[in-house]
Design a protein around this motif. Structure first.
Motif, PDB file in Angstrom:
ATOM      1  N   PRO A 107       0.824  -1.212   0.000  1.00 42.75           N
ATOM      2  CA  PRO A 107       0.000   0.000   0.000  1.00 42.75           C
ATOM      3  C   PRO A 107       0.854   1.256   0.000  1.00 42.75           C
ATOM      4  CG  PRO A 107       0.237  -0.810   2.219  1.00 42.75           C
ATOM      5  CD  PRO A 107       1.014  -1.752   1.330  1.00 42.75           C
ATOM      6  N   LYS A 108       0.263   2.348  -0.478  1.00 42.50           N
ATOM      7  CA  LYS A 108       0.919   3.637  -0.294  1.00 42.50           C
ATOM      8  C   LYS A 108       0.740   4.081   1.143  1.00 42.50           C
ATOM      9  CE  LYS A 108       0.875   5.176  -5.033  1.00 42.50           C
ATOM     10  NZ  LYS A 108       0.025   5.594  -6.097  1.00 42.50           N
ATOM     11  N   SER A 109      -0.362   3.673   1.749  1.00 46.34           N
ATOM     12  CA  SER A 109      -0.557   3.984   3.164  1.00 46.34           C
ATOM     13  C   SER A 109      -1.486   2.941   3.764  1.00 46.34           C
ATOM     14  CB  SER A 109      -1.176   5.378   3.323  1.00 46.34           C
ATOM     15  OG  SER A 109      -2.469   5.398   2.775  1.00 46.34           O
ATOM     16  N   LEU A 110      -1.364   2.746   5.057  1.00 49.96           N
ATOM     17  CA  LEU A 110      -2.237   1.832   5.783  1.00 49.96           C
ATOM     18  C   LEU A 110      -3.316   2.636   6.489  1.00 49.96           C
ATOM     19  CD1 LEU A 110       0.352  -0.541   7.460  1.00 49.96           C
ATOM     20  CD2 LEU A 110      -1.346  -1.216   5.769  1.00 49.96           C
ATOM     21  N   THR A 111      -4.505   2.054   6.595  1.00 49.59           N
ATOM     22  CA  THR A 111      -5.575   2.661   7.374  1.00 49.59           C
ATOM     23  C   THR A 111      -5.417   2.226   8.825  1.00 49.59           C
ATOM     24  OG1 THR A 111      -7.019   2.610   5.462  1.00 49.59           O
ATOM     25  CG2 THR A 111      -8.092   2.790   7.604  1.00 49.59           C
ATOM     26  N   ASN A 112      -5.692   3.152   9.732  1.00 51.24           N
ATOM     27  CA  ASN A 112      -5.570   2.844  11.162  1.00 51.24           C
ATOM     28  C   ASN A 112      -6.670   1.878  11.591  1.00 51.24           C
ATOM     29  OD1 ASN A 112      -5.301   2.835  13.926  1.00 51.24           O
ATOM     30  ND2 ASN A 112      -6.047   4.949  14.197  1.00 51.24           N
ATOM     31  N   GLY A 113      -6.264   0.702  12.026  1.00 55.86           N
ATOM     32  CA  GLY A 113      -7.238  -0.289  12.496  1.00 55.86           C
ATOM     33  C   GLY A 113      -7.340  -0.344  14.008  1.00 55.86           C
ATOM     34  N   GLY A 114      -6.923   0.727  14.680  1.00 54.62           N
ATOM     35  CA  GLY A 114      -6.952   0.691  16.148  1.00 54.62           C
ATOM     36  C   GLY A 114      -5.894  -0.267  16.652  1.00 54.62           C
ATOM     37  N   GLU A 115      -6.213  -1.033  17.659  1.00 55.40           N
ATOM     38  CA  GLU A 115      -5.269  -2.004  18.226  1.00 55.40           C
ATOM     39  C   GLU A 115      -5.787  -3.418  18.034  1.00 55.40           C
ATOM     40  OE1 GLU A 115      -4.289  -1.239  22.261  1.00 55.40           O
ATOM     41  OE2 GLU A 115      -3.374   0.711  21.838  1.00 55.40           O
ATOM     42  N   ALA A 116      -4.851  -4.347  17.964  1.00 55.30           N
ATOM     43  CA  ALA A 116      -5.220  -5.761  17.876  1.00 55.30           C
ATOM     44  C   ALA A 116      -5.850  -6.217  19.195  1.00 55.30           C
ATOM     45  CB  ALA A 116      -3.998  -6.605  17.564  1.00 55.30           C
ATOM     46  N   ALA A 117      -6.752  -7.175  19.097  1.00 52.18           N
ATOM     47  CA  ALA A 117      -7.487  -7.648  20.273  1.00 52.18           C
ATOM     48  C   ALA A 117      -7.628  -9.163  20.242  1.00 52.18           C
ATOM     49  CB  ALA A 117      -8.879  -7.008  20.318  1.00 52.18           C
ATOM     50  N   GLY A 118      -8.005  -9.725  21.375  1.00 53.95           N
ATOM     51  CA  GLY A 118      -8.453 -11.109  21.467  1.00 53.95           C
ATOM     52  C   GLY A 118      -9.891 -11.105  21.965  1.00 53.95           C
ATOM     53  N   PHE A 119     -10.531 -12.270  21.965  1.00 58.54           N
ATOM     54  CA  PHE A 119     -11.911 -12.362  22.441  1.00 58.54           C
ATOM     55  C   PHE A 119     -12.071 -13.523  23.416  1.00 58.54           C
ATOM     56  CE2 PHE A 119     -12.606 -10.429  18.181  1.00 58.54           C
ATOM     57  CZ  PHE A 119     -13.291  -9.293  18.576  1.00 58.54           C
ATOM     58  N   VAL A 120     -12.876 -13.313  24.451  1.00 54.20           N
ATOM     59  CA  VAL A 120     -13.377 -14.419  25.260  1.00 54.20           C
ATOM     60  C   VAL A 120     -14.861 -14.544  24.939  1.00 54.20           C
ATOM     61  CG1 VAL A 120     -13.763 -15.367  27.553  1.00 54.20           C
ATOM     62  CG2 VAL A 120     -11.687 -14.034  27.090  1.00 54.20           C
ATOM     63  N   ILE A 121     -15.243 -15.711  24.434  1.00 51.35           N
ATOM     64  CA  ILE A 121     -16.617 -15.948  23.990  1.00 51.35           C
ATOM     65  C   ILE A 121     -17.283 -16.886  24.987  1.00 51.35           C
ATOM     66  CG2 ILE A 121     -18.032 -16.856  22.110  1.00 51.35           C
ATOM     67  CD1 ILE A 121     -15.211 -16.445  20.469  1.00 51.35           C
ATOM     68  N   THR A 122     -18.355 -16.433  25.602  1.00 51.77           N
ATOM     69  CA  THR A 122     -19.101 -17.277  26.540  1.00 51.77           C
ATOM     70  C   THR A 122     -20.349 -17.786  25.830  1.00 51.77           C
ATOM     71  OG1 THR A 122     -18.315 -15.921  28.383  1.00 51.77           O
ATOM     72  CG2 THR A 122     -20.151 -17.420  28.827  1.00 51.77           C
ATOM     73  N   LEU A 123     -20.399 -19.093  25.606  1.00 52.75           N
ATOM     74  CA  LEU A 123     -21.524 -19.691  24.883  1.00 52.75           C
ATOM     75  C   LEU A 123     -22.755 -19.793  25.778  1.00 52.75           C
ATOM     76  CD1 LEU A 123     -19.597 -22.532  23.008  1.00 52.75           C
ATOM     77  CD2 LEU A 123     -20.088 -20.201  22.236  1.00 52.75           C
ATOM     78  N   GLU A 124     -23.886 -20.160  25.168  1.00 56.17           N
ATOM     79  CA  GLU A 124     -25.160 -20.227  25.897  1.00 56.17           C
ATOM     80  C   GLU A 124     -25.073 -21.180  27.089  1.00 56.17           C
ATOM     81  OE1 GLU A 124     -24.656 -20.633  22.657  1.00 56.17           O
ATOM     82  OE2 GLU A 124     -26.374 -19.993  21.438  1.00 56.17           O
ATOM     83  N   ASN A 125     -24.255 -22.241  26.963  1.00 53.42           N
ATOM     84  CA  ASN A 125     -24.161 -23.236  28.056  1.00 53.42           C
ATOM     85  C   ASN A 125     -23.071 -22.894  29.063  1.00 53.42           C
ATOM     86  OD1 ASN A 125     -21.800 -23.819  26.749  1.00 53.42           O
ATOM     87  ND2 ASN A 125     -22.330 -25.936  26.222  1.00 53.42           N
ATOM     88  N   GLY A 126     -22.453 -21.716  28.924  1.00 50.28           N
ATOM     89  CA  GLY A 126     -21.438 -21.285  29.877  1.00 50.28           C
ATOM     90  C   GLY A 126     -20.016 -21.602  29.474  1.00 50.28           C
ATOM     91  N   THR A 127     -19.836 -22.431  28.448  1.00 46.71           N
ATOM     92  CA  THR A 127     -18.476 -22.741  27.987  1.00 46.71           C
ATOM     93  C   THR A 127     -17.789 -21.465  27.519  1.00 46.71           C
ATOM     94  OG1 THR A 127     -19.175 -24.936  27.279  1.00 46.71           O
ATOM     95  CG2 THR A 127     -17.132 -24.100  26.326  1.00 46.71           C
ATOM     96  N   LYS A 128     -16.538 -21.300  27.953  1.00 47.22           N
ATOM     97  CA  LYS A 128     -15.794 -20.079  27.607  1.00 47.22           C
ATOM     98  C   LYS A 128     -14.620 -20.417  26.693  1.00 47.22           C
ATOM     99  CE  LYS A 128     -16.829 -17.227  31.646  1.00 47.22           C
ATOM    100  NZ  LYS A 128     -17.457 -18.145  32.592  1.00 47.22           N
ATOM    101  N   ILE A 129     -14.575 -19.715  25.575  1.00 49.59           N
ATOM    102  CA  ILE A 129     -13.534 -19.937  24.572  1.00 49.59           C
ATOM    103  C   ILE A 129     -12.722 -18.652  24.435  1.00 49.59           C
ATOM    104  CG2 ILE A 129     -13.080 -20.476  22.144  1.00 49.59           C
ATOM    105  CD1 ILE A 129     -15.871 -21.872  22.129  1.00 49.59           C
ATOM    106  N   TYR A 130     -11.415 -18.763  24.658  1.00 51.12           N
ATOM    107  CA  TYR A 130     -10.523 -17.611  24.458  1.00 51.12           C
ATOM    108  C   TYR A 130      -9.841 -17.760  23.107  1.00 51.12           C
ATOM    109  CZ  TYR A 130      -6.173 -14.860  24.930  1.00 51.12           C
ATOM    110  OH  TYR A 130      -5.121 -14.001  24.709  1.00 51.12           O
ATOM    111  N   HIS A 131     -10.089 -16.797  22.213  1.00 47.10           N
ATOM    112  CA  HIS A 131      -9.408 -16.734  20.918  1.00 47.10           C
ATOM    113  C   HIS A 131      -8.424 -15.574  21.009  1.00 47.10           C
ATOM    114  CE1 HIS A 131      -8.597 -15.977  16.706  1.00 47.10           C
ATOM    115  NE2 HIS A 131      -9.228 -17.095  16.374  1.00 47.10           N
ATOM    116  N   ALA A 132      -7.123 -15.896  20.971  1.00 43.52           N
ATOM    117  CA  ALA A 132      -6.106 -14.880  21.270  1.00 43.52           C
ATOM    118  C   ALA A 132      -5.866 -13.919  20.118  1.00 43.52           C
ATOM    119  CB  ALA A 132      -4.799 -15.565  21.658  1.00 43.52           C
TER     120      ALA A 132
END
Ligand code: NI
Length: 223
Positions: A107-132
């Motif tokens: 690219p000639k320039s990059l667009t600012n995408g803020g900061e990188a993140a991870g997610f903790v997803i809590t499913l309906e049954n309470g199971t928690k999945i961390y996607h880093a």
């Protein structure tokens, strides 16, 4: 779907032949890099997309998606430390140690995408999945364990753009999840991190190692 990268270059399908994830209800985007933001725009604008589809990501990526014509009612912006509920699933955004520029390879320039993140997803049954997402190991993974106690942790091990097997094993030790899944290795960019080396590093640094699941592309795992 998390980080829906389906084609690269455009027209060349990355999923195994015959594999389909169907139309998503929810897309989570960890950061702006092309192999993560991926095909979010085209999926969110496709005619077959579910009317109720929601996209969750950090605020700056939401602004980018809006500028690309994604309908505002699909967008659920958030930031680190926050949680959102969608269809009975709770999504909490946590930190990641990585960058997040949006743009093609030269690219000639990059667009600012803020900061990188991870997610903790809590499913309906309470199971928690961390996607880093993409990240180095960081000591606040201990806090992620203390606050969310993930049952499953998906950790990048590629070793060039993210941590490798050695660092990820220390991450797994801090997170204490019973099931750990390595990701972001091999593939299009031939990332060298080896999932069996990851398993060996986990066995080296942990007295009670978690289950390490290494699914093949397209394989489904029931937890
Ligand atoms: Ni990245």
């Amino acid at each position: 779907m998390i980080d829906p990268w389906k084609e690269f270059p455009p027209g060349n399908k990355l999923f195994p032949a015959g594999f389909s994830v169907g139309a998503p209800d929810l897309i989570l985007v960890t950061h702006g890099h092309l192999d993560h933001l991926g095909d979010t725009v085209s999926i969110a604008k496709a005619p077959e997309t579910k009317p109720a589809l929601k996209v969750i990501s950090i605020f700056e990526i939401m602004i980018y998606l809006l500028s690309e014509g994604v309908l505002q009612e699909r967008l659920q912006p958030m930031n680190k430390g926050g949680s959102l509920e969608s269809d009975g699933i709770t999504v909490s955004m946590v930190t990641a140690v990585h960058s997040s520029g949006i743009g093609p390879f030269a690219p000639k320039s990059l667009t600012n995408g803020g900061e990188a993140a991870g997610f903790v997803i809590t499913l309906e049954n309470g199971t928690k999945i961390y996607h880093a997402g993409d990240t180095d190991v960081f000591s606040d993974m201990r806090l992620i364990k203390e606050i969310y106690s993930p049952d499953v942790a998906l950790l990048p091990i590629g070793g060039v753009f993210t941590m490798g097997p050695r660092e990820a094993a220390y991450g797994a030790k801090m997170l204490g999840a019973g099931i750990v899944i390595p990701m972001h290795f091999g593939g299009t960019f031939a990332l060298p991190g080896d999932p069996e080396a990851f398993r060996a590093e986990i066995n080296r640094v942990m007295e009670k190692p978690p289950r390490v699941l290494i699914p093949k592309p397209g394989e489904t795992i029931a937890i």
